[in-house]
Write a protein that holds these residues in place. Sequence first.
Motif, mmCIF file in Angstrom:
data_model
loop_
_atom_site.group_PDB
_atom_site.id
_atom_site.type_symbol
_atom_site.label_atom_id
_atom_site.label_comp_id
_atom_site.label_asym_id
_atom_site.label_seq_id
_atom_site.Cartn_x
_atom_site.Cartn_y
_atom_site.Cartn_z
ATOM 1 N N GLY A 18 1.633 3.105 9.654
ATOM 2 C CA GLY A 18 1.373 4.175 10.479
ATOM 3 C C GLY A 18 1.211 3.449 11.875
ATOM 4 N N LYS A 19 0.374 4.226 12.490
ATOM 5 C CA LYS A 19 0.028 3.594 13.889
ATOM 6 C C LYS A 19 -0.916 2.406 13.813
ATOM 7 C CE LYS A 19 -1.315 7.915 15.750
ATOM 8 N NZ LYS A 19 -0.673 8.718 14.887
ATOM 9 N N VAL A 20 -1.806 2.410 13.092
ATOM 10 C CA VAL A 20 -2.712 1.338 12.817
ATOM 11 C C VAL A 20 -2.494 0.416 11.527
ATOM 12 C CG1 VAL A 20 -5.002 0.672 12.694
ATOM 13 C CG2 VAL A 20 -4.223 2.380 14.396
ATOM 14 N N ARG A 21 -2.379 1.337 10.247
ATOM 15 C CA ARG A 21 -2.606 0.750 9.039
ATOM 16 C C ARG A 21 -1.249 0.688 8.236
ATOM 17 N NH1 ARG A 21 -6.323 3.882 10.440
ATOM 18 N NH2 ARG A 21 -8.256 2.611 10.465
ATOM 19 N N ASP A 22 -1.294 -0.488 7.593
ATOM 20 C CA ASP A 22 0.154 -0.593 6.567
ATOM 21 C C ASP A 22 -0.520 -0.505 5.137
ATOM 22 O OD1 ASP A 22 1.459 -1.484 8.746
ATOM 23 O OD2 ASP A 22 1.170 -3.617 8.452
ATOM 24 N N HIS A 80 -14.582 10.566 -1.764
ATOM 25 C CA HIS A 80 -13.761 9.901 -0.679
ATOM 26 C C HIS A 80 -12.703 8.761 -1.531
ATOM 27 C CE1 HIS A 80 -15.943 6.087 -1.773
ATOM 28 N NE2 HIS A 80 -17.208 6.807 -1.304
ATOM 29 N N HIS A 81 -11.817 8.251 -0.906
ATOM 30 C CA HIS A 81 -10.819 7.519 -1.567
ATOM 31 C C HIS A 81 -11.044 6.213 -1.959
ATOM 32 C CE1 HIS A 81 -8.321 6.164 2.336
ATOM 33 N NE2 HIS A 81 -9.743 6.046 2.483
ATOM 34 N N LEU A 82 -12.104 5.646 -1.333
ATOM 35 C CA LEU A 82 -12.372 4.177 -1.490
ATOM 36 C C LEU A 82 -12.879 3.588 -3.058
ATOM 37 C CD1 LEU A 82 -13.087 1.283 -0.171
ATOM 38 C CD2 LEU A 82 -15.345 2.011 0.123
ATOM 39 N N VAL A 107 -7.771 1.634 -2.487
ATOM 40 C CA VAL A 107 -7.800 3.240 -2.042
ATOM 41 C C VAL A 107 -7.160 4.048 -3.390
ATOM 42 C CG1 VAL A 107 -8.582 3.099 0.236
ATOM 43 C CG2 VAL A 107 -6.239 4.011 -0.712
ATOM 44 N N LYS A 108 -7.719 5.372 -3.607
ATOM 45 C CA LYS A 108 -6.981 6.235 -4.510
ATOM 46 C C LYS A 108 -5.918 6.532 -4.029
ATOM 47 C CE LYS A 108 -11.263 8.109 -6.675
ATOM 48 N NZ LYS A 108 -11.667 9.560 -6.905
ATOM 49 N N LYS A 109 -4.755 6.627 -4.613
ATOM 50 C CA LYS A 109 -3.672 7.278 -4.305
ATOM 51 C C LYS A 109 -3.838 8.637 -4.384
ATOM 52 C CE LYS A 109 0.291 4.807 -5.651
ATOM 53 N NZ LYS A 109 1.324 4.511 -6.646
ATOM 54 N N CYS A 110 -3.693 9.419 -3.012
ATOM 55 C CA CYS A 110 -3.817 11.034 -3.182
ATOM 56 C C CYS A 110 -2.788 11.732 -2.498
ATOM 57 C CB CYS A 110 -5.041 11.093 -2.247
ATOM 58 S SG CYS A 110 -6.572 10.356 -2.895
ATOM 59 N N ASP A 111 -2.905 12.972 -2.945
ATOM 60 C CA ASP A 111 -1.687 13.909 -2.175
ATOM 61 C C ASP A 111 -2.477 14.150 -0.845
ATOM 62 O OD1 ASP A 111 0.403 13.852 -3.930
ATOM 63 O OD2 ASP A 111 -0.713 15.651 -5.241
ATOM 64 N N LEU A 216 -10.767 14.470 10.511
ATOM 65 C CA LEU A 216 -10.674 13.684 9.316
ATOM 66 C C LEU A 216 -9.605 14.058 8.592
ATOM 67 C CD1 LEU A 216 -14.425 15.301 8.646
ATOM 68 C CD2 LEU A 216 -13.811 12.946 8.460
ATOM 69 N N GLU A 217 -9.149 13.349 7.620
ATOM 70 C CA GLU A 217 -8.008 13.672 6.675
ATOM 71 C C GLU A 217 -8.325 13.921 5.241
ATOM 72 O OE1 GLU A 217 -4.079 11.842 6.713
ATOM 73 O OE2 GLU A 217 -4.607 11.103 8.538
ATOM 74 N N PHE A 218 -7.985 14.918 4.704
ATOM 75 C CA PHE A 218 -8.167 14.896 3.248
ATOM 76 C C PHE A 218 -7.028 14.989 2.302
ATOM 77 C CE2 PHE A 218 -11.532 16.944 5.792
ATOM 78 C CZ PHE A 218 -12.560 17.024 4.846
ATOM 79 N N VAL A 229 -9.837 10.969 2.888
ATOM 80 C CA VAL A 229 -8.968 9.882 2.969
ATOM 81 C C VAL A 229 -8.790 9.296 4.158
ATOM 82 C CG1 VAL A 229 -7.547 10.637 1.164
ATOM 83 C CG2 VAL A 229 -6.940 11.037 3.328
ATOM 84 N N ASP A 230 -8.025 8.103 4.227
ATOM 85 C CA ASP A 230 -7.993 7.514 5.703
ATOM 86 C C ASP A 230 -9.170 6.744 5.989
ATOM 87 O OD1 ASP A 230 -5.401 7.433 7.422
ATOM 88 O OD2 ASP A 230 -6.840 8.029 9.006
ATOM 89 N N GLU A 231 -9.090 6.715 7.400
ATOM 90 C CA GLU A 231 -10.604 6.054 7.949
ATOM 91 C C GLU A 231 -11.260 7.318 8.150
ATOM 92 O OE1 GLU A 231 -9.653 4.713 12.015
ATOM 93 O OE2 GLU A 231 -8.328 6.313 12.351
HETATM 94 N N1 LIG Z 1 -5.752 7.674 -0.030
HETATM 95 C C1 LIG Z 1 -4.650 7.944 0.479
HETATM 96 N N2 LIG Z 1 -3.509 8.125 -0.335
HETATM 97 C C2 LIG Z 1 -2.182 8.254 0.487
HETATM 98 N N3 LIG Z 1 -2.003 8.033 1.753
HETATM 99 C C3 LIG Z 1 -3.136 7.926 2.580
HETATM 100 C C4 LIG Z 1 -4.246 7.641 1.770
HETATM 101 N N4 LIG Z 1 -5.166 7.687 2.939
HETATM 102 C C5 LIG Z 1 -4.556 7.381 4.195
HETATM 103 N N5 LIG Z 1 -3.368 7.515 3.793
HETATM 104 C C6 LIG Z 1 -2.223 7.840 4.784
HETATM 105 O O1 LIG Z 1 -1.932 6.576 5.428
HETATM 106 C C7 LIG Z 1 -1.628 6.603 6.859
HETATM 107 C C8 LIG Z 1 -2.874 5.832 7.581
HETATM 108 O O2 LIG Z 1 -1.913 5.178 8.630
HETATM 109 P P1 LIG Z 1 -2.445 5.177 10.024
HETATM 110 O O3 LIG Z 1 -1.960 4.088 10.617
HETATM 111 O O4 LIG Z 1 -3.794 5.599 10.362
HETATM 112 O O5 LIG Z 1 -1.518 6.509 10.355
HETATM 113 P P2 LIG Z 1 -1.563 7.690 11.512
HETATM 114 O O6 LIG Z 1 -0.394 6.833 12.310
HETATM 115 O O7 LIG Z 1 -0.807 8.773 10.737
HETATM 116 O O8 LIG Z 1 -2.695 7.742 12.209
HETATM 117 C C9 LIG Z 1 -1.771 7.989 7.153
HETATM 118 O O9 LIG Z 1 -0.494 8.731 7.242
HETATM 119 C C10 LIG Z 1 -2.461 8.647 6.174
HETATM 120 O O10 LIG Z 1 -2.372 9.953 5.856
#
Ligand SMILES: Nc1ncnc2c1ncn2[C@@H]1O[C@H](COP(=O)(O)OP(=O)(O)O)[C@@H](O)[C@H]1O
Length: 300
Positions: A18-22, A80-82, A107-111, A216-218, A229-231
């Motif tokens: 993503g923009k910040v995370r792998d 939370h997913h942690l 983290v937990k794999k989530c929809d 927030l993301e859910f 989920v997410d940060e």
């Molecule tokens: N627990 C999770 N399960 C599946 N996908 C997740 C989970 N937590 C975060 N994500 C996804 O991981 C990505 C996080 O990467 P980030 O760089 O923050 O992305 P973005 O560019 O969307 O902000 C997001 O697309 C987010 O929806």
Amino acid sequence: MSAITSTDLPGFKKISSGKVRDLYDFNDTLLFVATDRISAFDVILSSGIPGKGKLLTQISTFWFDKLFPIILSDGTQVGHHLLEKNVEKMGLPAAAIDALQDRTLQVKKCDIVKIEAIVRGYITGSAWSEYKKTGTVNGAPIRPGMQESEKFDEPLFTPSTKADQGEHDENISVEEYRRRIPEPLASRIEEAAITIYKRASEYAATKGIILADTKLEFGVDANGTLVVVDEILTPDSSRFWPAAGYQVGKGVDSFDKQFVRDWLKSVGFDKNNPIGPEIPDDIVKQTAEKYYEGYRMLTQ
Ligand SMILES: Nc1ncnc2c1ncn2[C@@H]1O[C@H](COP(=O)(O)OP(=O)(O)O)[C@@H](O)[C@H]1O
Ligand SMILES: [Mg+2]
């Protein structure tokens, strides 16, 4: 310290960047790795901010520990997913541990629910721009006569779409949100987001910080439980204002990114160019200090 702007874990499947995370697949879970990448106006800049990914990770885990579980008015629980924040306990190959230390969560794999759950306590940013034009925020009328950065009577739920990479999120009305997200999920997310915002802003206030808004993301986990989920409540996903500098009627500088954003504006940055510019060293350094200062003020 140099910035880590990309990661590569031999033997692991990278499922997204993503923009910040792998994100990497790891058995039935995910490795959620925060790099030092920085984005502004939805564009990833060419330079990273050294240590930023570690600070964001520490801030998120701080809040996960502090705010959960959350029980909603219908009796259901929001988690939370942690799963694990200590890389040494994840069962990773020794060679991977150094690079991942402090910036990786298992983290937990989530929809993922494809919506950004934004809560605003103060009128600023896109909400202020809209209000000035039409007297509304996300299409809903707001009391007349508000000034820039003023506190809303009650925190507002102002969802947006979650755009694909390279696209911009768009604010949507609560009615449109309810059309897109089925019940009871829609109401639960709204209540959870507002509860999280309120609890976090009460805590932040004790540290001299105003939490102006947050995103927030859910997701829904394998058991069907609603989870964040997410940060969470980081300077990338929220506006933290030093209470000492707060004044109604003018824009307030937040910690962190506002700095880079202002610099980008001053050099006439083109939001539509997918390749972000290099940030000058002094701006990188000052931004890194801001992230650290925000982290310290919040968590100590
Ligand atoms: N627990 C999770 N399960 C599946 N996908 C997740 C989970 N937590 C975060 N994500 C996804 O991981 C990505 C996080 O990467 P980030 O760089 O923050 O992305 P973005 O560019 O969307 O902000 C997001 O697309 C987010 O929806
Ligand atoms: Mg993100």
